[in-house]
Design an enzyme around this catalytic site. Structure first.
Site, PDB file in Angstrom:
ATOM      1  N   ARG A   1     115.302 -31.369 134.539  1.00  0.00           N
ATOM      2  CA  ARG A   1     113.960 -31.617 135.081  1.00  0.00           C
ATOM      3  C   ARG A   1     113.603 -33.095 135.058  1.00  0.00           C
ATOM      4  O   ARG A   1     113.022 -33.615 136.007  1.00  0.00           O
ATOM      5  CB  ARG A   1     112.934 -30.778 134.306  1.00  0.00           C
ATOM      6  CG  ARG A   1     111.570 -30.790 134.969  1.00  0.00           C
ATOM      7  CD  ARG A   1     110.638 -29.750 134.378  1.00  0.00           C
ATOM      8  NE  ARG A   1     110.368 -30.009 132.972  1.00  0.00           N
ATOM      9  CZ  ARG A   1     109.723 -29.176 132.169  1.00  0.00           C
ATOM     10  NH1 ARG A   1     109.271 -28.029 132.637  1.00  0.00           N
ATOM     11  NH2 ARG A   1     109.513 -29.483 130.910  1.00  0.00           N
TER      12      ARG A   1
ATOM     13  N   LYS B   1     107.281 -33.907 136.094  1.00  0.00           N
ATOM     14  CA  LYS B   1     106.601 -34.220 134.834  1.00  0.00           C
ATOM     15  C   LYS B   1     106.475 -35.737 134.722  1.00  0.00           C
ATOM     16  O   LYS B   1     107.327 -36.424 134.157  1.00  0.00           O
ATOM     17  CB  LYS B   1     107.399 -33.628 133.673  1.00  0.00           C
ATOM     18  CG  LYS B   1     106.546 -33.362 132.456  1.00  0.00           C
ATOM     19  CD  LYS B   1     107.203 -32.349 131.549  1.00  0.00           C
ATOM     20  CE  LYS B   1     106.520 -32.277 130.205  1.00  0.00           C
ATOM     21  NZ  LYS B   1     105.160 -31.776 130.245  1.00  0.00           N
TER      22      LYS B   1
ATOM     23  N   GLU C   1      97.924 -23.751 137.566  1.00  0.00           N
ATOM     24  CA  GLU C   1      98.317 -23.783 136.151  1.00  0.00           C
ATOM     25  C   GLU C   1      97.224 -24.516 135.387  1.00  0.00           C
ATOM     26  O   GLU C   1      96.205 -24.901 135.956  1.00  0.00           O
ATOM     27  CB  GLU C   1      99.667 -24.471 135.992  1.00  0.00           C
ATOM     28  CG  GLU C   1      99.694 -25.926 136.450  1.00  0.00           C
ATOM     29  CD  GLU C   1     101.022 -26.611 136.168  1.00  0.00           C
ATOM     30  OE1 GLU C   1     101.720 -26.225 135.219  1.00  0.00           O
ATOM     31  OE2 GLU C   1     101.347 -27.546 136.904  1.00  0.00           O
TER      32      GLU C   1
HETATM   33  N1  PLP Z   1     102.762 -27.255 133.107  1.00  0.00           N
HETATM   34  C1  PLP Z   1     102.368 -28.443 132.654  1.00  0.00           C
HETATM   35  C2  PLP Z   1     101.367 -29.196 133.439  1.00  0.00           C
HETATM   36  C3  PLP Z   1     102.914 -28.951 131.457  1.00  0.00           C
HETATM   37  O1  PLP Z   1     102.539 -30.142 130.994  1.00  0.00           O
HETATM   38  C4  PLP Z   1     103.845 -28.191 130.743  1.00  0.00           C
HETATM   39  C5  PLP Z   1     104.438 -28.706 129.516  1.00  0.00           C
HETATM   40  O2  PLP Z   1     105.561 -29.117 129.475  1.00  0.00           O
HETATM   41  C6  PLP Z   1     104.206 -26.948 131.252  1.00  0.00           C
HETATM   42  C7  PLP Z   1     103.647 -26.511 132.430  1.00  0.00           C
HETATM   43  C8  PLP Z   1     105.181 -26.091 130.528  1.00  0.00           C
HETATM   44  O3  PLP Z   1     106.495 -26.484 130.734  1.00  0.00           O
HETATM   45  P1  PLP Z   1     107.609 -26.178 129.656  1.00  0.00           P
HETATM   46  O4  PLP Z   1     107.575 -24.724 129.414  1.00  0.00           O
HETATM   47  O5  PLP Z   1     108.862 -26.606 130.306  1.00  0.00           O
HETATM   48  O6  PLP Z   1     107.271 -26.961 128.453  1.00  0.00           O
HETATM   49  C1  COI Z   2     104.705 -29.779 126.548  1.00  0.00           C
HETATM   50  O1  COI Z   2     104.402 -28.603 126.401  1.00  0.00           O
HETATM   51  O2  COI Z   2     105.766 -30.242 126.105  1.00  0.00           O
HETATM   52  C2  COI Z   2     103.861 -30.700 127.273  1.00  0.00           C
HETATM   53  O3  COI Z   2     104.336 -31.716 127.704  1.00  0.00           O
HETATM   54  C3  COI Z   2     102.450 -30.397 127.430  1.00  0.00           C
HETATM   55  C4  COI Z   2     101.565 -31.425 126.829  1.00  0.00           C
HETATM   56  C5  COI Z   2     100.195 -30.985 127.143  1.00  0.00           C
HETATM   57  C6  COI Z   2     101.737 -31.594 125.366  1.00  0.00           C
END
Ligand code: PLP
Ligand code: COI
Length: 340
Positions: free
Chosen positions: A82, A184, A220
């Site tokens: 990612r 991200k 989201e």
């Molecule tokens: N959506 C957003 C905006 C986020 O910041 C995060 C955090 O990483 C997620 C979703 C969840 O992604 P992941 O499950 O890969 O941590």
């Molecule tokens: C994560 O879950 O790793 C994120 O980057 C989300 C952030 C709001 C801490």
């Protein structure tokens, strides 16, 4: 080697400076070898691309101590992939995936005393990030970059752990149609801060964003994907402008293959949500945080699961994914990286 003496059950989701961080620099078209350093501070030129035009991408992942003392990481190959894609979207040289994984290994091994013990409910949050160090003044990509990884021990993202939270439908958008919502990048979070402050001032835990094009579909929250449950079916909003959450993708697999539940991944109209039984926010930081209520101006959606505890399906999903992460339930092949 001795674990740090922290109150693991009450550290919350905060920054603690740990011993080592990984640094690698990109110059003249190549990444240097990279190494662990002690200094948590970064010194860059006043006109660096990160400071002027926010050229930055990052990841969030966790390391866990298992009951047998092993330290593992959950699906870091997906974080490697990612951040690679995020970097390309922000015109930054991507970090090769093997280099990324090696950096994670090094930084976790360099901070083993900070990985919370098994059973503490805490974990070591890992924050890989890449930013433009090169000088720019016209709007263009920089020519030098730094990739760093630091760690910090963390507890639950929301106070109260798995106590249900309340979401507010935001009047702001998190992402533009055809914008950067699916990567991200720090810039997505900078523009969410005002909405987030207003949300907290109004007494809610987190914003729920609707699709920026029509404001009729669920997207989201500011820091997690959302999932819903209706009649034992897991309903997962699909959109091009949300982050492809690794937790959410894992939940879909767990729902189908471990819990034998039906999963629907599709655009979800906000109108539908009032008919759902359960809701949750999912992400590395959020794990699966149950949602008890969603407030949309003067309308309230109160999920039947209520504000006291998570509903039955969210609970099963939570127990299974945390069981896999903590080594109590066998993981699908390739999900666990054994680090130490
Ligand atoms: N959506 C957003 C905006 C986020 O910041 C995060 C955090 O990483 C997620 C979703 C969840 O992604 P992941 O499950 O890969 O941590
Ligand atoms: C994560 O879950 O790793 C994120 O980057 C989300 C952030 C709001 C801490």
């Amino acid at each position: 080697m001795a674990k740090k003496d922290l109150k693991w059950d009450s550290i919350g989701f905060n920054y603690h400076q740990t011993d080592k961080r990984y640094v690698s620099n990109y110059k003249d078209g190549a990444w240097d070898e990279g190494r662990l350093v002690d200094d948590p501070n970064v010194t860059i030129n006043e006109s660096a691309g990160i400071l002027q035009y926010c050229q930055q991408v990052f990841e969030g992942m966790k390391a866990y101590t298992w009951e047998n003392g092993e330290v593992v990481c959950f699906r870091p190959d997906l974080n490697a992939e990612r951040i690679y894609n995020s970097a390309q979207r922000i015109e930054m040289p991507p970090v090769p995936k093997e280099k990324f994984l090696d950096a994670i290994d090094q930084v976790v091994k360099g901070n083993l005393d900070w990985v919370p013990p098994y059973g503490s409910g805490a974990s070591l949050y890992i924050r890989p990030y890449e930013f433009a160090t090169g000088v720019v003044i016209g709007v263009k990509p920089a020519d030098t970059y730094q990739f760093r990884v630091f760690t910090t021990p963390v507890g639950p993202y929301y106070k109260g752990g798995v106590t249900p939270i309340v979401l507010q439908v935001s009047d702001y958008d998190r992402a533009a149609p055809h914008g950067t919502g699916a990567v991200k990048a720090g810039l997505n979070y900078a523009m969410s801060l005002h909405a987030s402050v207003l949300c907290h001032q109004a007494g809610y835990n987190e914003n729920l964003y609707l699709d920026p094009g029509t404001r009729t579909f669920v997207e989201e929250t500011g820091g997690s994907n959302v999932i819903f449950v209706k009649d034992k079916t897991v309903i997962v909003p699909k959109s091009d402008s949300i982050l492809p959450s690794i937790t959410r993708r894992s939940i879909v697999y767990i729902a189908e293959h471990y819990l034998k539940l039906k999963v629907e991944e599709r655009p979800v109209k906000f109108e539908e949500v009032k008919g759902f039984d359960e809701a949750g926010c999912c992400g590395t930081a959020a794990v699966i945080s149950p949602v008890g209520k969603i407030v949309d101006h003067d309308e309230e959606i109160n999920f039947p699961s209520g504000m006291d505890h998570a509903g039955p399906v969210i609970t099963e999903l939570y127990n299974t994914i945390t069981g896999i992460q903590n080594g109590r339930i066998e993981a699908p092949e390739g999900w666990i990286r054994h680090i130490a």
